[in-house]
Motif scaffolding. Structure first.
Motif, PDB file in Angstrom:
ATOM      1  N   ASN A   1       0.819  -1.220   0.000  1.00 28.24           N
ATOM      2  CA  ASN A   1       0.000   0.000   0.000  1.00 28.24           C
ATOM      3  C   ASN A   1       0.848   1.263   0.000  1.00 28.24           C
ATOM      4  OD1 ASN A   1      -2.425  -1.304  -0.019  1.00 28.24           O
ATOM      5  ND2 ASN A   1      -2.854  -1.014   2.151  1.00 28.24           N
ATOM      6  N   ALA A   2       1.968   1.256   0.738  1.00 29.10           N
ATOM      7  CA  ALA A   2       2.805   2.453   0.843  1.00 29.10           C
ATOM      8  C   ALA A   2       3.432   2.824  -0.495  1.00 29.10           C
ATOM      9  CB  ALA A   2       3.890   2.238   1.891  1.00 29.10           C
ATOM     10  N   LYS A   3       3.858   1.831  -1.247  1.00 24.25           N
ATOM     11  CA  LYS A   3       4.507   2.083  -2.539  1.00 24.25           C
ATOM     12  C   LYS A   3       3.544   1.941  -3.707  1.00 24.25           C
ATOM     13  CE  LYS A   3       9.038   0.573  -0.995  1.00 24.25           C
ATOM     14  NZ  LYS A   3      10.155  -0.357  -1.227  1.00 24.25           N
ATOM     15  N   TRP A   4       2.348   1.421  -3.425  1.00 17.59           N
ATOM     16  CA  TRP A   4       1.319   1.215  -4.443  1.00 17.59           C
ATOM     17  C   TRP A   4       1.850   0.363  -5.589  1.00 17.59           C
ATOM     18  CZ3 TRP A   4      -3.410   1.966  -2.997  1.00 17.59           C
ATOM     19  CH2 TRP A   4      -4.435   1.961  -3.924  1.00 17.59           C
ATOM     20  N   GLU A   5       2.440  -0.819  -5.202  1.00 19.31           N
ATOM     21  CA  GLU A   5       3.007  -1.707  -6.210  1.00 19.31           C
ATOM     22  C   GLU A   5       2.852  -3.167  -5.785  1.00 19.31           C
ATOM     23  OE1 GLU A   5       7.087  -0.392  -6.411  1.00 19.31           O
ATOM     24  OE2 GLU A   5       7.692  -1.727  -4.793  1.00 19.31           O
ATOM     25  N   TYR A   6       2.906  -4.022  -6.779  1.00 20.11           N
ATOM     26  CA  TYR A   6       2.812  -5.468  -6.550  1.00 20.11           C
ATOM     27  C   TYR A   6       4.205  -6.086  -6.578  1.00 20.11           C
ATOM     28  CZ  TYR A   6      -2.207  -5.225  -7.404  1.00 20.11           C
ATOM     29  OH  TYR A   6      -3.534  -4.941  -7.337  1.00 20.11           O
ATOM     30  N   THR A   7       4.385  -7.151  -5.788  1.00 16.03           N
ATOM     31  CA  THR A   7       5.616  -7.930  -5.781  1.00 16.03           C
ATOM     32  C   THR A   7       5.241  -9.393  -5.919  1.00 16.03           C
ATOM     33  OG1 THR A   7       6.669  -6.350  -4.289  1.00 16.03           O
ATOM     34  CG2 THR A   7       7.676  -8.531  -4.437  1.00 16.03           C
ATOM     35  N   GLU A   8       5.881 -10.075  -6.846  1.00 20.21           N
ATOM     36  CA  GLU A   8       5.663 -11.510  -7.046  1.00 20.21           C
ATOM     37  C   GLU A   8       6.769 -12.263  -6.317  1.00 20.21           C
ATOM     38  OE1 GLU A   8       3.641 -14.764  -8.101  1.00 20.21           O
ATOM     39  OE2 GLU A   8       2.991 -12.755  -8.686  1.00 20.21           O
ATOM     40  N   MET A   9       6.396 -13.149  -5.419  1.00 21.58           N
ATOM     41  CA  MET A   9       7.360 -13.915  -4.637  1.00 21.58           C
ATOM     42  C   MET A   9       7.302 -15.388  -5.017  1.00 21.58           C
ATOM     43  SD  MET A   9       8.976 -11.725  -2.803  1.00 21.58           S
ATOM     44  CE  MET A   9       9.849 -12.795  -1.671  1.00 21.58           C
ATOM     45  N   GLU A  10       8.452 -15.917  -5.405  1.00 26.55           N
ATOM     46  CA  GLU A  10       8.579 -17.335  -5.746  1.00 26.55           C
ATOM     47  C   GLU A  10       8.960 -18.128  -4.489  1.00 26.55           C
ATOM     48  OE1 GLU A  10       7.866 -18.500  -8.762  1.00 26.55           O
ATOM     49  OE2 GLU A  10       7.525 -16.486  -9.556  1.00 26.55           O
ATOM     50  N   GLU A  11       8.711 -19.428  -4.517  1.00 24.96           N
ATOM     51  CA  GLU A  11       8.977 -20.306  -3.373  1.00 24.96           C
ATOM     52  C   GLU A  11      10.410 -20.181  -2.857  1.00 24.96           C
ATOM     53  OE1 GLU A  11       7.847 -22.895  -0.462  1.00 24.96           O
ATOM     54  OE2 GLU A  11       6.492 -22.451  -2.129  1.00 24.96           O
ATOM     55  N   GLU A  12      11.380 -20.160  -3.757  1.00 21.74           N
ATOM     56  CA  GLU A  12      12.790 -20.093  -3.356  1.00 21.74           C
ATOM     57  C   GLU A  12      13.113 -18.788  -2.620  1.00 21.74           C
ATOM     58  OE1 GLU A  12      16.951 -19.934  -5.700  1.00 21.74           O
ATOM     59  OE2 GLU A  12      15.680 -21.652  -6.195  1.00 21.74           O
ATOM     60  N   GLN A  13      12.580 -17.676  -3.111  1.00 23.00           N
ATOM     61  CA  GLN A  13      12.790 -16.380  -2.459  1.00 23.00           C
ATOM     62  C   GLN A  13      12.172 -16.377  -1.061  1.00 23.00           C
ATOM     63  OE1 GLN A  13      10.652 -14.411  -5.731  1.00 23.00           O
ATOM     64  NE2 GLN A  13      12.268 -12.851  -5.641  1.00 23.00           N
ATOM     65  N   CYS A  14      10.975 -16.921  -0.955  1.00 23.84           N
ATOM     66  CA  CYS A  14      10.259 -16.960   0.320  1.00 23.84           C
ATOM     67  C   CYS A  14      11.009 -17.809   1.336  1.00 23.84           C
ATOM     68  CB  CYS A  14       8.851 -17.509   0.118  1.00 23.84           C
ATOM     69  SG  CYS A  14       7.827 -16.484  -0.952  1.00 23.84           S
ATOM     70  N   ASN A  15      11.506 -18.941   0.888  1.00 25.06           N
ATOM     71  CA  ASN A  15      12.248 -19.848   1.752  1.00 25.06           C
ATOM     72  C   ASN A  15      13.506 -19.147   2.287  1.00 25.06           C
ATOM     73  OD1 ASN A  15      12.510 -22.383   2.984  1.00 25.06           O
ATOM     74  ND2 ASN A  15      13.822 -23.131   1.347  1.00 25.06           N
ATOM     75  N   TYR A  16      14.187 -18.417   1.418  1.00 18.12           N
ATOM     76  CA  TYR A  16      15.375 -17.666   1.812  1.00 18.12           C
ATOM     77  C   TYR A  16      15.025 -16.628   2.893  1.00 18.12           C
ATOM     78  CZ  TYR A  16      19.364 -14.503   1.504  1.00 18.12           C
ATOM     79  OH  TYR A  16      20.445 -13.713   1.813  1.00 18.12           O
ATOM     80  N   LEU A  17      13.962 -15.859   2.668  1.00 14.58           N
ATOM     81  CA  LEU A  17      13.576 -14.826   3.631  1.00 14.58           C
ATOM     82  C   LEU A  17      13.184 -15.421   4.976  1.00 14.58           C
ATOM     83  CD1 LEU A  17      11.561 -12.355   1.387  1.00 14.58           C
ATOM     84  CD2 LEU A  17      13.854 -12.057   2.334  1.00 14.58           C
ATOM     85  N   LEU A  18      12.510 -16.564   4.968  1.00 14.19           N
ATOM     86  CA  LEU A  18      12.145 -17.239   6.212  1.00 14.19           C
ATOM     87  C   LEU A  18      13.392 -17.598   7.005  1.00 14.19           C
ATOM     88  CD1 LEU A  18      10.325 -18.768   8.217  1.00 14.19           C
ATOM     89  CD2 LEU A  18      10.480 -20.739   6.674  1.00 14.19           C
ATOM     90  N   HIS A  19      14.354 -18.237   6.358  1.00 14.69           N
ATOM     91  CA  HIS A  19      15.562 -18.673   7.058  1.00 14.69           C
ATOM     92  C   HIS A  19      16.403 -17.484   7.525  1.00 14.69           C
ATOM     93  CE1 HIS A  19      14.256 -22.434   5.324  1.00 14.69           C
ATOM     94  NE2 HIS A  19      14.908 -22.990   6.330  1.00 14.69           N
ATOM     95  N   LYS A  20      16.407 -16.430   6.760  1.00 17.09           N
ATOM     96  CA  LYS A  20      17.113 -15.211   7.173  1.00 17.09           C
ATOM     97  C   LYS A  20      16.467 -14.648   8.439  1.00 17.09           C
ATOM     98  CE  LYS A  20      18.278 -10.586   5.513  1.00 17.09           C
ATOM     99  NZ  LYS A  20      18.127  -9.642   4.393  1.00 17.09           N
ATOM    100  N   GLN A  21      15.154 -14.674   8.487  1.00 17.97           N
ATOM    101  CA  GLN A  21      14.432 -14.148   9.645  1.00 17.97           C
ATOM    102  C   GLN A  21      14.599 -15.054  10.873  1.00 17.97           C
ATOM    103  OE1 GLN A  21      10.184 -13.506   9.166  1.00 17.97           O
ATOM    104  NE2 GLN A  21      10.365 -11.574  10.251  1.00 17.97           N
ATOM    105  N   ILE A  22      14.749 -16.349  10.669  1.00 11.90           N
ATOM    106  CA  ILE A  22      15.017 -17.249  11.799  1.00 11.90           C
ATOM    107  C   ILE A  22      16.360 -16.891  12.422  1.00 11.90           C
ATOM    108  CG2 ILE A  22      15.445 -19.645  12.482  1.00 11.90           C
ATOM    109  CD1 ILE A  22      13.500 -20.464  10.180  1.00 11.90           C
ATOM    110  N   LEU A  23      17.310 -16.504  11.602  1.00 11.48           N
ATOM    111  CA  LEU A  23      18.627 -16.097  12.103  1.00 11.48           C
ATOM    112  C   LEU A  23      18.599 -14.722  12.776  1.00 11.48           C
ATOM    113  CD1 LEU A  23      20.855 -17.224   9.102  1.00 11.48           C
ATOM    114  CD2 LEU A  23      20.901 -18.198  11.409  1.00 11.48           C
ATOM    115  N   THR A  24      17.911 -13.763  12.174  1.00  9.66           N
ATOM    116  CA  THR A  24      17.961 -12.382  12.648  1.00  9.66           C
ATOM    117  C   THR A  24      16.866 -12.029  13.644  1.00  9.66           C
ATOM    118  OG1 THR A  24      16.602 -11.583  10.811  1.00  9.66           O
ATOM    119  CG2 THR A  24      19.005 -11.565  10.509  1.00  9.66           C
ATOM    120  N   GLY A  25      15.777 -12.789  13.647  1.00 13.20           N
ATOM    121  CA  GLY A  25      14.638 -12.434  14.471  1.00 13.20           C
ATOM    122  C   GLY A  25      13.804 -11.364  13.800  1.00 13.20           C
TER     123      GLY A  25
END
Length: 104
Positions: free
Chosen positions: A12-36
């Motif tokens: 909503n802030a940028k008024w744009e769409y982002t397409e997320m693929e499974e591999e990208q999502c998996n990467y972000l999840l694991h990064k967040q498990i490390l960083t909190g």
């Protein structure tokens, strides 16, 4: 947080769409498990920020679980299994009611 779920997301802030693929999502999840997630008061591993987490995950492909578990084992030591699963449970967004991501 929502970007760990594959699909089309609207910002909503940028008024744009982002397409997320499974591999990208998996990467972000694991990064967040490390960083909190400071906005949700979820502590990650001590001394691990976004750049360090990216370095740990870089080039791992599908072995992201192994990299995360290795980091927890090295930094936390005894009891690391419970800590990594707790953080995983806190940051993982369920896809259905009884969904759970087992990292160990």
């Amino acid at each position: 947080d929502m970007l760990q779920v594959p699909g089309t997301h609207f910002n909503n802030a940028k008024w744009e769409y982002t397409e997320m693929e499974e591999e990208q999502c998996n990467y972000l999840l694991h990064k967040q498990i490390l960083t909190g997630d400071s906005s949700d008061n979820i502590k990650g591993l001590p001394g691990i920020g976004p750049k360090k987490a990216e370095g740990m995950l870089e080039g791992r492909g599908k072995d992201l679980k192994k990299a995360v578990c290795k980091a927890y084992k090295e930094i936390i030591g005894k009891g690391w299994e419970e800590e990594v699963q707790l953080n995983t449970d806190l940051v993982y967004l369920r896809r259905k009611f009884d969904d759970r991501y087992l990292i160990v």
